[in-house]
Each structure stands twice: as C-alpha cells, then as structure tokens.
Design a protein around this motif. Sequence first.
Motif, PDB file in Angstrom:
ATOM      1  N   ILE A   1       0.816  -1.009   0.112  1.00  0.00           N
ATOM      2  CA  ILE A   1       0.040   0.085  -0.101  1.00  0.00           C
ATOM      3  C   ILE A   1       0.949   1.124  -0.057  1.00  0.00           C
ATOM      4  N   PRO A   2       1.255   1.716  -1.082  1.00  0.00           N
ATOM      5  CA  PRO A   2       2.347   2.645  -1.222  1.00  0.00           C
ATOM      6  C   PRO A   2       1.684   4.056  -0.620  1.00  0.00           C
ATOM      7  N   GLU A   3       0.559   4.282  -0.421  1.00  0.00           N
ATOM      8  CA  GLU A   3      -0.106   5.356   0.642  1.00  0.00           C
ATOM      9  C   GLU A   3       0.249   5.459   1.905  1.00  0.00           C
ATOM     10  N   THR A   4       0.795   4.421   2.362  1.00  0.00           N
ATOM     11  CA  THR A   4       1.087   4.111   3.755  1.00  0.00           C
ATOM     12  C   THR A   4       2.713   4.422   4.141  1.00  0.00           C
ATOM     13  N   ALA A   5       3.387   4.764   2.792  1.00  0.00           N
ATOM     14  CA  ALA A   5       4.905   5.114   3.003  1.00  0.00           C
ATOM     15  C   ALA A   5       5.075   6.352   3.741  1.00  0.00           C
ATOM     16  N   GLY A   6       5.925   6.551   4.911  1.00  0.00           N
ATOM     17  CA  GLY A   6       5.975   7.673   5.808  1.00  0.00           C
ATOM     18  C   GLY A   6       5.204   7.811   6.710  1.00  0.00           C
ATOM     19  N   LEU A   7       3.861   7.075   6.818  1.00  0.00           N
ATOM     20  CA  LEU A   7       3.329   6.788   8.073  1.00  0.00           C
ATOM     21  C   LEU A   7       3.810   6.081   9.033  1.00  0.00           C
ATOM     22  N   ARG A   8       3.534   6.511  10.308  1.00  0.00           N
ATOM     23  CA  ARG A   8       3.975   5.831  11.354  1.00  0.00           C
ATOM     24  C   ARG A   8       3.143   4.559  11.678  1.00  0.00           C
ATOM     25  N   LEU A   9       3.616   3.539  12.135  1.00  0.00           N
ATOM     26  CA  LEU A   9       2.593   2.194  12.056  1.00  0.00           C
ATOM     27  C   LEU A   9       1.403   2.469  12.786  1.00  0.00           C
ATOM     28  N   ASP A  10       1.406   3.348  13.959  1.00  0.00           N
ATOM     29  CA  ASP A  10       0.155   3.589  14.526  1.00  0.00           C
ATOM     30  C   ASP A  10      -0.773   4.393  13.995  1.00  0.00           C
ATOM     31  N   GLN A  11      -0.342   5.044  12.689  1.00  0.00           N
ATOM     32  CA  GLN A  11      -1.332   5.714  11.955  1.00  0.00           C
ATOM     33  C   GLN A  11      -1.943   5.091  10.544  1.00  0.00           C
ATOM     34  N   THR A  12      -1.492   3.712  10.479  1.00  0.00           N
ATOM     35  CA  THR A  12      -1.519   2.926   9.427  1.00  0.00           C
ATOM     36  C   THR A  12      -3.050   2.115   9.330  1.00  0.00           C
ATOM     37  N   ALA A  13      -3.666   1.911  10.630  1.00  0.00           N
ATOM     38  CA  ALA A  13      -4.726   1.243  10.698  1.00  0.00           C
ATOM     39  C   ALA A  13      -5.974   2.249  10.095  1.00  0.00           C
ATOM     40  N   GLY A  14      -5.729   3.350  10.393  1.00  0.00           N
ATOM     41  CA  GLY A  14      -6.536   4.447  10.014  1.00  0.00           C
ATOM     42  C   GLY A  14      -6.554   4.497   8.539  1.00  0.00           C
ATOM     43  N   ARG A  15      -5.536   4.228   7.779  1.00  0.00           N
ATOM     44  CA  ARG A  15      -5.666   4.634   6.183  1.00  0.00           C
ATOM     45  C   ARG A  15      -6.269   3.297   5.759  1.00  0.00           C
ATOM     46  N   LEU A  16      -5.811   1.961   6.291  1.00  0.00           N
ATOM     47  CA  LEU A  16      -6.482   0.894   5.829  1.00  0.00           C
ATOM     48  C   LEU A  16      -7.859   0.898   6.103  1.00  0.00           C
ATOM     49  N   HIS A  17      -8.362   1.411   7.128  1.00  0.00           N
ATOM     50  CA  HIS A  17      -9.819   1.572   7.250  1.00  0.00           C
ATOM     51  C   HIS A  17     -10.598   2.419   6.363  1.00  0.00           C
ATOM     52  N   ALA A  18      -9.660   3.679   5.847  1.00  0.00           N
ATOM     53  CA  ALA A  18     -10.420   4.392   4.749  1.00  0.00           C
ATOM     54  C   ALA A  18     -10.447   3.812   3.496  1.00  0.00           C
ATOM     55  N   MET A  19      -9.276   2.799   3.210  1.00  0.00           N
ATOM     56  CA  MET A  19      -9.373   2.021   1.931  1.00  0.00           C
ATOM     57  C   MET A  19     -10.617   1.104   1.902  1.00  0.00           C
ATOM     58  N   ALA A  20     -10.752   0.451   3.007  1.00  0.00           N
ATOM     59  CA  ALA A  20     -11.667  -0.703   3.043  1.00  0.00           C
ATOM     60  C   ALA A  20     -13.224  -0.081   2.825  1.00  0.00           C
ATOM     61  N   VAL A  21     -13.361   1.205   3.607  1.00  0.00           N
ATOM     62  CA  VAL A  21     -14.881   1.492   3.240  1.00  0.00           C
ATOM     63  C   VAL A  21     -14.995   2.237   1.799  1.00  0.00           C
ATOM     64  N   SER A  22     -13.773   2.532   1.221  1.00  0.00           N
ATOM     65  CA  SER A  22     -14.097   2.905  -0.148  1.00  0.00           C
ATOM     66  C   SER A  22     -14.615   1.928  -1.192  1.00  0.00           C
ATOM     67  N   ALA A  23     -14.804   0.772  -0.614  1.00  0.00           N
ATOM     68  CA  ALA A  23     -15.491  -0.536  -1.417  1.00  0.00           C
ATOM     69  C   ALA A  23     -16.694  -0.284  -1.064  1.00  0.00           C
ATOM     70  N   THR A  24     -17.400   0.364  -2.100  1.00  0.00           N
ATOM     71  CA  THR A  24     -18.740   0.829  -1.824  1.00  0.00           C
ATOM     72  C   THR A  24     -19.828  -0.111  -2.501  1.00  0.00           C
ATOM     73  N   GLU A  25     -19.383  -1.045  -3.102  1.00  0.00           N
ATOM     74  CA  GLU A  25     -20.355  -2.115  -3.772  1.00  0.00           C
ATOM     75  C   GLU A  25     -21.300  -2.511  -2.880  1.00  0.00           C
ATOM     76  N   PRO A  26     -22.632  -2.446  -2.961  1.00  0.00           N
ATOM     77  CA  PRO A  26     -23.483  -3.030  -2.012  1.00  0.00           C
ATOM     78  C   PRO A  26     -23.312  -4.543  -1.652  1.00  0.00           C
ATOM     79  N   GLU A  27     -22.920  -5.443  -2.634  1.00  0.00           N
ATOM     80  CA  GLU A  27     -22.649  -6.626  -2.270  1.00  0.00           C
ATOM     81  C   GLU A  27     -21.580  -6.957  -1.471  1.00  0.00           C
ATOM     82  N   LEU A  28     -20.748  -6.059  -1.340  1.00  0.00           N
ATOM     83  CA  LEU A  28     -19.347  -6.066  -0.441  1.00  0.00           C
ATOM     84  C   LEU A  28     -19.547  -5.610   0.874  1.00  0.00           C
ATOM     85  N   SER A  29     -20.726  -5.414   1.173  1.00  0.00           N
ATOM     86  CA  SER A  29     -20.856  -4.784   2.591  1.00  0.00           C
ATOM     87  C   SER A  29     -20.565  -5.579   3.743  1.00  0.00           C
ATOM     88  N   ALA A  30     -20.650  -7.041   3.629  1.00  0.00           N
ATOM     89  CA  ALA A  30     -20.268  -7.968   4.570  1.00  0.00           C
ATOM     90  C   ALA A  30     -18.925  -8.115   4.608  1.00  0.00           C
TER      91      ALA A  30
END
Length: 230
Positions: free
Chosen positions: A182-211
């Motif tokens: 995930i190149p977007e995490t380069a330069g982040l501290r590890l304790d900041q990474t979970a938030g970035r991964l959370h944002a990426m996951a919720v960007s998958a907005t297809e209704p069939e992927l909600s679960a």
Amino acid sequence: MPTLALPDRLRRMTMNRQAALDTITTAARRANLGALLLIGSLGRGGGDAWSDLDLIAVGDAADPSFDLADVFGNRVLATVDAPREAPVGGSYRGVCLEIADGVLWLDWYHWPVATAAVPADATPIYDDLGLPASPLAFVPLITEHSDPTAPGASGGAAVLLRVAVAAKYLARSDAAKLAAKIPETAGLRLDQTAGRLHAMAVSATEPELSAAVTATLRLVELAEAARADS
C-alpha cells in the motif's frame, strides 16, 4: 460473552485456516483434481496466524463447475479473478472467506497438467499425478507461465484483498512490506496505518461487498491490536 484475549483470537485464526484447508482438500479430491500444493509462507514451512492460504490445484476437474465459492457457500464474502496472475490455460481466483475475527483470503491457482510442476518452495497436500519437481520457486515459476498482458484484479473486492494483505504486515510491524503493498502508507508511523487501511476498506462501496467490508475492518482492528501488543 467476554472478548477472547489476543493470543486466543490468533489461535482461533490458525484453527479456522486449518479447517478451511481440510475442507478444500476433501472437495478437491471429490472433484478428481490430481494434486493440491500448498505455497506461500506455509508451503515453505513457515508462516504464522496471519498467513493466507495459497494453493495450486492441478488437473482437469471431473466437475468443470468446481468452485470454492460453492464449497464454502455463504461464508464467501467476495471473490477476485485475475487472469494476469494465472498460469496460461488455468485460472486464478481469490476467495474472501469470513472467519470469527475477520477474513481469510484463499489464493487458488488452477494449473493445467501439461505445464504443472511442484515449485521448489511448495509442500504437496497430495499429489496423485507424480508431478515433476521444479528448480524454481513459485513466483518465478508462475511468472514463466503467466501472461503479463492479461487483465489484472480490479474493483472493490481487489481493494479489500490489498487491505487484508496489508493488515498482516501491520500485525507483524513490517513497515517496508506494508508500504510496498500500500504505497499510500509510506512515511506513516505504524500507529497511523490502521486508519489508512480503514479508509481504503470503506472505499469499496459496492452493495454486495458490505459484509466483506465489515469483516475486513475487524481484521484491521485485530492487526492493530497485535501490533500494539508486540
């Protein structure tokens, strides 16, 4: 019901993965697939609770409709097809399987008998074909036999697969591999990474992927807990 302690949750992940492998092995034999090979870190004799389940299935199934999505039923939350990752004449499918603490991704490579061999870093689950041993590890072997011009993975499910892989690197505090995935995490501290991964996951907005999104977020949460505990 009280939340299990972190070590118990990680043991449960390992048990769920083994149960999935047992189910796949039974289904592959029933479908008359000639060989099933374990690759990835587990195939090399290593791995940990965070390791994915990476498999090569060899042979022409007697039932051409054989599909892991059918084997696991409603536990399958998403699938990813990526012809670029497949051996020519075969296929690759990533299957997102719901488990208690998130998701387990199954990487399934269906390989034609004519070009199949046991990679140098693989462990056969069974081999009824007597496949030749390759001097090549899996990555150079699949590179030799795949078509780089074929379509790659795309869509929200592919994003969730990337997040799940990145979560295991977060759990292991492996910033270099995390940034490579995930190149977007380069330069982040590890304790900041979970938030970035959370944002990426919720960007998958297809209704069939909600679960699948919800389960992936549970995995990221557990990965952050493991990182903080290490």
